[in-house]
Motif scaffolding. Structure first.
Motif, mmCIF file in Angstrom:
data_model
loop_
_atom_site.group_PDB
_atom_site.id
_atom_site.type_symbol
_atom_site.label_atom_id
_atom_site.label_comp_id
_atom_site.label_asym_id
_atom_site.label_seq_id
_atom_site.Cartn_x
_atom_site.Cartn_y
_atom_site.Cartn_z
ATOM 1 N N ASP A 332 0.839 -1.198 0.000
ATOM 2 C CA ASP A 332 0.000 0.000 0.000
ATOM 3 C C ASP A 332 0.877 1.252 0.000
ATOM 4 O OD1 ASP A 332 -2.644 -1.339 0.352
ATOM 5 O OD2 ASP A 332 -1.744 -1.963 2.253
ATOM 6 N N LEU A 333 1.712 1.395 0.989
ATOM 7 C CA LEU A 333 2.606 2.547 1.129
ATOM 8 C C LEU A 333 4.045 2.046 1.055
ATOM 9 C CD1 LEU A 333 3.017 5.598 1.704
ATOM 10 C CD2 LEU A 333 2.979 5.020 4.146
ATOM 11 N N ALA A 334 4.686 2.284 -0.087
ATOM 12 C CA ALA A 334 6.014 1.723 -0.337
ATOM 13 C C ALA A 334 7.142 2.608 0.170
ATOM 14 C CB ALA A 334 6.197 1.475 -1.831
ATOM 15 N N ARG A 335 6.877 3.886 0.446
ATOM 16 C CA ARG A 335 7.966 4.829 0.710
ATOM 17 C C ARG A 335 8.880 4.401 1.866
ATOM 18 N NH1 ARG A 335 7.564 9.551 2.251
ATOM 19 N NH2 ARG A 335 9.252 10.391 0.988
ATOM 20 N N ASN A 406 1.486 -10.088 -2.747
ATOM 21 C CA ASN A 406 0.851 -11.024 -1.811
ATOM 22 C C ASN A 406 -0.645 -11.156 -2.065
ATOM 23 O OD1 ASN A 406 2.712 -10.841 1.380
ATOM 24 N ND2 ASN A 406 3.374 -11.380 -0.674
ATOM 25 N N SER A 407 -1.066 -10.854 -3.319
ATOM 26 C CA SER A 407 -2.497 -10.868 -3.673
ATOM 27 C C SER A 407 -3.312 -10.005 -2.713
ATOM 28 C CB SER A 407 -3.046 -12.299 -3.716
ATOM 29 O OG SER A 407 -2.536 -12.990 -4.835
ATOM 30 N N SER A 429 -11.217 -6.351 -5.086
ATOM 31 C CA SER A 429 -11.353 -7.676 -4.460
ATOM 32 C C SER A 429 -10.349 -8.648 -5.075
ATOM 33 C CB SER A 429 -12.768 -8.213 -4.648
ATOM 34 O OG SER A 429 -13.009 -8.520 -6.013
ATOM 35 N N VAL A 430 -10.129 -9.745 -4.378
ATOM 36 C CA VAL A 430 -9.271 -10.790 -4.940
ATOM 37 C C VAL A 430 -9.906 -11.347 -6.209
ATOM 38 C CG1 VAL A 430 -8.208 -13.038 -4.521
ATOM 39 C CG2 VAL A 430 -8.293 -11.350 -2.685
ATOM 40 N N ALA A 431 -11.239 -11.401 -6.236
ATOM 41 C CA ALA A 431 -11.925 -11.857 -7.451
ATOM 42 C C ALA A 431 -11.602 -10.951 -8.633
ATOM 43 C CB ALA A 431 -13.435 -11.909 -7.216
ATOM 44 N N ASP A 432 -11.487 -9.634 -8.361
ATOM 45 C CA ASP A 432 -11.101 -8.703 -9.431
ATOM 46 C C ASP A 432 -9.707 -9.041 -9.961
ATOM 47 O OD1 ASP A 432 -13.470 -7.243 -9.167
ATOM 48 O OD2 ASP A 432 -12.598 -5.913 -7.648
#
Length: 451
Positions: A332-335, A406-407, A429-432
């Motif tokens: 989400d936040l890579a910084r 990590n999905s 969603s994971v389905a997406d």
């Protein structure tokens, strides 16, 4: 330089300090932490976590303040938002309404900008690796300017423009060999950095470009780096650019424009952040007498304080050190994992300011040792599963750098505006994720046994 992950409890700002330096945040005795007047727990209950939250009024205020700094010096300047820092349609729409264009670094960003209603005349295209297709699109849309990053790109642009039957407007992006005094990974104007044309070569190249039939050079461009906190590197870089303008003109060529780039830094931790007045003053001092059309490309300064990442505690884990495990992560936040960057971290609960604190390592659930938001950071000693936590100043290089590692699907995004709020990107969603994938027919038709 960006601060390292380990905190210093003796010098880290307190929760009260963080509130006092961020006008968009308030703490209510009943509702806890509010962002632009909206209780964060209300958004979390409706949308879930992790969740990106953007404050529209904070963005408008900063956009107006930056413009006002130049107007106060009677220094006309074109403002192009560096949309690599935050590319959501809502952000682009707000800034378009404030009179901003954009600085893009990809064809995808061009499409986003055009979709948000930004006119081609307000688009500047930077970036060290523009493809033929991207250059062709820039030419066909007749954008304001392509900032050419190499000799090879200049001649490639001329060939593509000739094939399109057009003349492309361009500036030479100069590498002035100036240390921006920032984190190594966000410094872009030193010799050895991949960006721009070596400044001694650029003067001669400007003359060579005058012979091209399908490129019209309008001037020079520079970008020294990001999160710059002092005037010195700006002044040094712009003085070098001013000398080049005079040298090019002395050789009989026309220089109409100077693109000053961006880089103005903000306060994340305890930095003394420069005001827009500093940048306006340095530009006026170094370039103001050249009779050129000036432009700047602010990104972080506009967008970082407009956003936060709202997250919830999955678990606390006793040990040495003690851990707070959040449902937000490095995907989400890579910084923090990329730059060892420091972000303010605050409890959302109303008693968060007064509760006794202890030092925690604050981490995410991703299966990487680098999934750490902070070490030795103060949070309430009684922090527990389910508590809401806010990561501050994440509006720049936050959501735009997210991945689905990590999905983990993309988090939802919310916009607050004058006390109301709405979802501006639904939670994936994971389905997406799975729906976007295909398996070759020959593979699915294969035998399922091992015979």
């Amino acid at each position: 330089m960006s601060a390292p992950l380990p905190s210093d409890p003796a010098t880290d700002p307190s929760f009260r300090d963080m509130l006092d330096t961020r006008p968009s945040l308030t703490m209510d005795a009943r509702d806890g932490l509010l962002f632009e007047g909206v209780p964060l727990h209300v958004i979390a209950a409706a949308v879930g976590t992790p969740c990106w939250i953007t404050g529209a009024e904070t963005l408008r205020h900063r956009a107006k303040a930056l413009r006002a700094a130049f107007e106060a010096r009677n220094l006309p300047v074109n403002l192009h938002f560096a949309m690599k820092s935050q590319d959501h349609q809502a952000t682009l729409t707000i800034l378009r309404q404030c009179g901003y264009g954009v600085d893009i670094v990809s064809g995808g960003e061009m499409q986003r900008a055009l979709h948000a209603g930004i006119q081609p005349s307000g688009i500047v295209f930077s970036g060290v690796g523009k493809s033929d297709a991207e250059l062709r699109a820039a030419i066909e849309h007749d954008i304001a300017q392509v900032n050419v990053e190499s000799v090879e790109e200049l001649y490639r642009l001329d060939e593509i423009a000739r094939a399109c039957g057009r003349v492309a407007r361009a500036a030479l992006r100069v590498n002035p060999d100036v240390d921006a005094d920032t984190h190594d990974k966000i410094s872009t104007g030193r010799a050895g950095d991949k960006f721009g044309i070596e400044h001694r070569r650029a003067v001669a190249l400007y003359g060579e470009a005058a012979r091209l039939k399908n490129v019209r050079l309008v001037g020079l461009a520079v970008h020294l780096g990001s999160q710059m906190l002092t005037a010195g590197p700006f002044r040094e870089g712009y003085m070098r650019l001013a000398d080049m303008v005079r040298e090019i003109r002395a050789a009989g060529h026309t220089v109409e424009a100077v693109d000053c780039g961006g880089g103005l830094g903000i306060r994340y931790r305890d930095e003394i952040a420069p005001s827009p007045d500093m940048l306006a003053g340095v530009i006026a001092e170094t370039l103001g007498d050249l009779d050129v059309r000036l432009s700047i490309e602010p990104g972080r300064w506009l967008s970082a304080p407009t956003g936060l990442l709202l997250t919830r505690v999955i678990e606390t884990k006793a040990g040495n050190p003690d851990f707070v495990v959040l449902d937000a992560a490095m995907n989400d936040l890579a910084r923090p994992s990329l730059y060892e960057s420091w972000h303010g971290i605050m409890p959302v609960a109303p008693n968060g300011l007064t509760s006794p604190t202890k030092l925690w390592d604050i981490v995410g659930p991703v299966c990487e040792s680098s999934d750490i938001f902070a070490r030795d950071r103060a949070l309430p000693a009684d922090t527990k599963r389910g508590d809401l936590i806010a990561l501050l100043d994440t509006g720049a290089y936050g959501a735009v750098m997210s991945s689905t590692y990590n999905s983990r699907p993309f988090a939802a995004q919310v916009l607050i505006d004058n006390g109301k709020w709405d979802i501006i990107r639904q939670r994936q969603s994971v389905a997406d994720l799975i729906a976007a994938e295909t398996v070759p027919e020959w593979l699915t038709a294969a035998r399922n046994d091992h015979g």
